[in-house]
Scaffold this active site. Structure first.
Site, PDB file in Angstrom:
ATOM      1  CG  ASP A 182       6.038 -24.303 -23.377  1.00 37.44           C
ATOM      2  OD1 ASP A 182       5.539 -23.323 -22.789  1.00 37.44           O
ATOM      3  OD2 ASP A 182       7.262 -24.510 -23.428  1.00 37.44           O
ATOM      4  CE1 TYR A 185       2.202 -24.154 -11.963  1.00 33.22           C
ATOM      5  CE2 TYR A 185       2.341 -23.956 -14.340  1.00 33.22           C
ATOM      6  CZ  TYR A 185       2.442 -23.394 -13.088  1.00 33.22           C
ATOM      7  OH  TYR A 185       2.753 -22.077 -12.979  1.00 33.22           O
ATOM      8  CE  LYS A 227      -2.954 -18.669  -9.660  1.00 30.33           C
ATOM      9  NZ  LYS A 227      -3.035 -17.757  -8.508  1.00 30.33           N
ATOM     10  NE  ARG A 241       8.345 -19.216 -11.924  1.00 30.91           N
ATOM     11  CZ  ARG A 241       7.624 -18.354 -11.216  1.00 30.91           C
ATOM     12  NH1 ARG A 241       6.574 -17.804 -11.748  1.00 30.91           N
ATOM     13  NH2 ARG A 241       7.968 -18.045  -9.997  1.00 30.91           N
ATOM     14  CE1 TYR A 253      -0.552 -21.419 -11.250  1.00 28.52           C
ATOM     15  CE2 TYR A 253      -0.069 -20.913 -13.533  1.00 28.52           C
ATOM     16  CZ  TYR A 253      -0.109 -20.529 -12.224  1.00 28.52           C
ATOM     17  OH  TYR A 253       0.285 -19.274 -11.853  1.00 28.52           O
ATOM     18  CG  LEU A 277       0.642 -11.496  -3.952  1.00 27.05           C
ATOM     19  CD1 LEU A 277       1.147 -10.706  -2.757  1.00 27.05           C
ATOM     20  CD2 LEU A 277       1.445 -11.163  -5.180  1.00 27.05           C
ATOM     21  NE  ARG A 285       6.265 -18.584 -21.404  1.00 30.07           N
ATOM     22  CZ  ARG A 285       5.917 -19.545 -22.258  1.00 30.07           C
ATOM     23  NH1 ARG A 285       5.762 -19.285 -23.543  1.00 30.07           N
ATOM     24  NH2 ARG A 285       5.700 -20.774 -21.808  1.00 30.07           N
ATOM     25  CG  ASN A 314       6.736 -15.263 -18.576  1.00 26.64           C
ATOM     26  OD1 ASN A 314       5.639 -15.390 -19.102  1.00 26.64           O
ATOM     27  ND2 ASN A 314       7.491 -16.310 -18.276  1.00 26.64           N
ATOM     28  CB  THR A 340      -1.337 -17.161 -14.123  1.00 28.19           C
ATOM     29  OG1 THR A 340      -0.396 -17.472 -15.152  1.00 28.19           O
ATOM     30  CG2 THR A 340      -2.505 -18.101 -14.258  1.00 28.19           C
TER      31      THR A 340
HETATM   32  N1  UDP Z   1      12.412 -23.115 -20.376  1.00 33.29           N
HETATM   33  C1  UDP Z   1      13.603 -23.518 -20.976  1.00 33.29           C
HETATM   34  N2  UDP Z   1      14.665 -23.852 -20.164  1.00 33.29           N
HETATM   35  C2  UDP Z   1      14.602 -23.796 -18.798  1.00 33.29           C
HETATM   36  C3  UDP Z   1      13.385 -23.372 -18.190  1.00 33.29           C
HETATM   37  C4  UDP Z   1      12.308 -23.041 -19.014  1.00 33.29           C
HETATM   38  O1  UDP Z   1      13.719 -23.588 -22.213  1.00 33.29           O
HETATM   39  O2  UDP Z   1      15.604 -24.099 -18.154  1.00 33.29           O
HETATM   40  C5  UDP Z   1      11.277 -22.689 -21.246  1.00 33.29           C
HETATM   41  C6  UDP Z   1       9.922 -23.317 -20.931  1.00 33.29           C
HETATM   42  O3  UDP Z   1       9.771 -24.554 -21.588  1.00 33.29           O
HETATM   43  C7  UDP Z   1       8.973 -22.260 -21.475  1.00 33.29           C
HETATM   44  C8  UDP Z   1       9.705 -20.940 -21.203  1.00 33.29           C
HETATM   45  O4  UDP Z   1      11.098 -21.304 -21.046  1.00 33.29           O
HETATM   46  O5  UDP Z   1       8.778 -22.396 -22.863  1.00 33.29           O
HETATM   47  C9  UDP Z   1       9.247 -20.204 -19.952  1.00 33.29           C
HETATM   48  O6  UDP Z   1       9.205 -21.113 -18.893  1.00 33.29           O
HETATM   49  P1  UDP Z   1       9.000 -20.704 -17.378  1.00 33.29           P
HETATM   50  O7  UDP Z   1       9.261 -21.921 -16.554  1.00 33.29           O
HETATM   51  O8  UDP Z   1       9.805 -19.504 -17.044  1.00 33.29           O
HETATM   52  O9  UDP Z   1       7.469 -20.331 -17.167  1.00 33.29           O
HETATM   53  P2  UDP Z   1       6.166 -20.164 -18.085  1.00 33.29           P
HETATM   54  O10 UDP Z   1       6.299 -18.872 -18.812  1.00 33.29           O
HETATM   55  O11 UDP Z   1       6.103 -21.331 -19.036  1.00 33.29           O
HETATM   56  O12 UDP Z   1       5.070 -20.173 -17.083  1.00 33.29           O
END
Ligand code: UDP
Length: 349
Positions: free
Chosen positions: A305, A85, A159, A203, A155, A76, A228, A184, A119
């Site tokens: 994104d 990243y 992976k 996150r 990233y 993990l 997501r 997620n 991932t």
């Molecule tokens: N995001 C957001 N506000 C935050 C943190 C993340 O709007 O404070 C958005 C980010 O741009 C992405 C989504 O939420 O579109 C999920 O981001 P996360 O960092 O959880 O991880 P990811 O799924 O992108 O790996």
């Protein structure tokens, strides 16, 4: 008794998995940089905890011995946070590819089964998908990365290469492998909580949870229109357990999506749902502001994104698994944990 080595077993997913596996007849060797997230179960007669850094080559012989002593290795170890990243792309490849490959090689050489965590980000972006299908199938979907200057993709690329090498070691060296692609996951002890925005960028769940508890702005990156599929950690851990048990070797040589396709929302809807739940279950009467911000301003240059990602979960459904927590229940469970912890701290002050 079967012996399982969990590299990165002290992280968010690892710590929940460790607690679940303790209910079964396994001996666990947990390797991590910190035992903070499993402090509630240590010391334990069924756990050998080793504080070792996979990045340090001086530990290679010890790792080889651990792999040799184990019937199964669950790997993990990773940097798994978008801000890393963008900030530290070289370190991301060093750890997520090179250092992980040492474990893959040891498993192949010593005939130890490997569950490699990857991932959902390897699926990449929606743009360029000719059929526009947002449901990602492990063995069918194309993996579409963005241009090089958007270093977020480093990233997913690291992976992806790790996955391809695990697969290749299966073909050339007989490695018994499974690859897990998490979608997620949310739950207690995810990432870290920040008391103000300059303390870091966890996150999205931890980021919004921090904003709610410490009353700072909730930022919607690029308007919060990306989507997501959020998965509650207990559902995820039950799914992973099926892969660990591997009945009839059904998961050997397989890539497995772990996620809750019904729990898909935009980030904006996610923010508002968290606000509603926070009002329902916390005693704090105030809610922070919500503001839109660009990806570059929030994460720095090189940010890109993923618009949307929904898992096809047929492989796990065939094993009898399905997610039990809908989105509201997932968030209520996870948020209640943080709110109680926070309120206890306030009382102790
Ligand atoms: N995001 C957001 N506000 C935050 C943190 C993340 O709007 O404070 C958005 C980010 O741009 C992405 C989504 O939420 O579109 C999920 O981001 P996360 O960092 O959880 O991880 P990811 O799924 O992108 O790996």
């Amino acid at each position: 008794m079967e012996s399982i080595a969990l590299f990165g077993g002290g992280g968010f997913i690892g710590s929940h998995l460790v607690r679940e596996l303790l209910n079964e007849e396994y001996k666990l060797i947990v390797v991590d940089l910190s035992s903070e997230k499993i402090r509630d179960v240590l010391p334990h007669p069924k756990i050998e905890y080793l504080e070792l850094d996979i990045r340090n080559d001086e530990n290679d012989a010890k790792f080889k011995q651990i792999v040799d002593d184990s019937d199964l290795v669950v790997d993990l170890v990773a940097y798994a946070n978008p801000v890393q990243y963008v900030d530290k792309p070289v370190d991301v490849v060093e750890l997520n590819y090179h250092d992980n490959m040492k474990i893959v090689e040891d498993c192949a050489e010593l005939d130890t089964r490997l569950i490699q965590f990857s991932t959902c980000e390897v699926y990449g972006k929606m743009g360029g998908r000719s059929d526009g299908n947002p449901v990602f199938e492990e063995d069918e979907s194309d993996l579409i990365m963005g241009p090089i200057h958007n270093q977020r993709w480093i990233y997913a690329t690291a992976k992806q290469l790790l996955e391809r090498m695990v697969h290749a070691y299966g073909i050339e060296k007989g490695l018994d492998w499974s690859i897990i692609r998490p979608f997620n996951f949310v739950g207690p002890e995810m990432d870290y909580i920040i008391t103000s925005p300059d303390e870091g960028t966890p996150r999205v769940f931890a980021s919004f949870m921090s904003a709610l508890m410490y009353d700072h702005t909730m930022y919607l990156v690029n308007g919060g229109t990306n989507r997501r599929s959020f998965t509650y950690i207990d559902d995820a851990v039950r799914a992973i357990k099926h892969v660990v048990e591997n009945e009839g070797k059904q998961f050997s040589g397989e890539i497995i999506n772990v996620g809750s396709p019904e729990n898909e929302v935009t980030v904006e809807q996610f923010a508002h749902l968290m606000r509603d739940i926070y009002q329902d279950i916390s005693t704090d009467g105030s809610l922070p502001e919500v503001e839109e911000i660009s990806g570059e301003a929030f994460y720095g240059d090189g940010y890109a994104d993923c618009e949307r990602r929904v898992p096809d979960i047929s492989k796990l459904e065939r094993a009898g698994w399905e997610p039990e927590y809908d989105l509201r229940e997932s968030l209520e469970e996870a948020m209640r944990y943080y709110i109680e912890k926070h309120e206890e701290k306030q009382i102790a002050k």
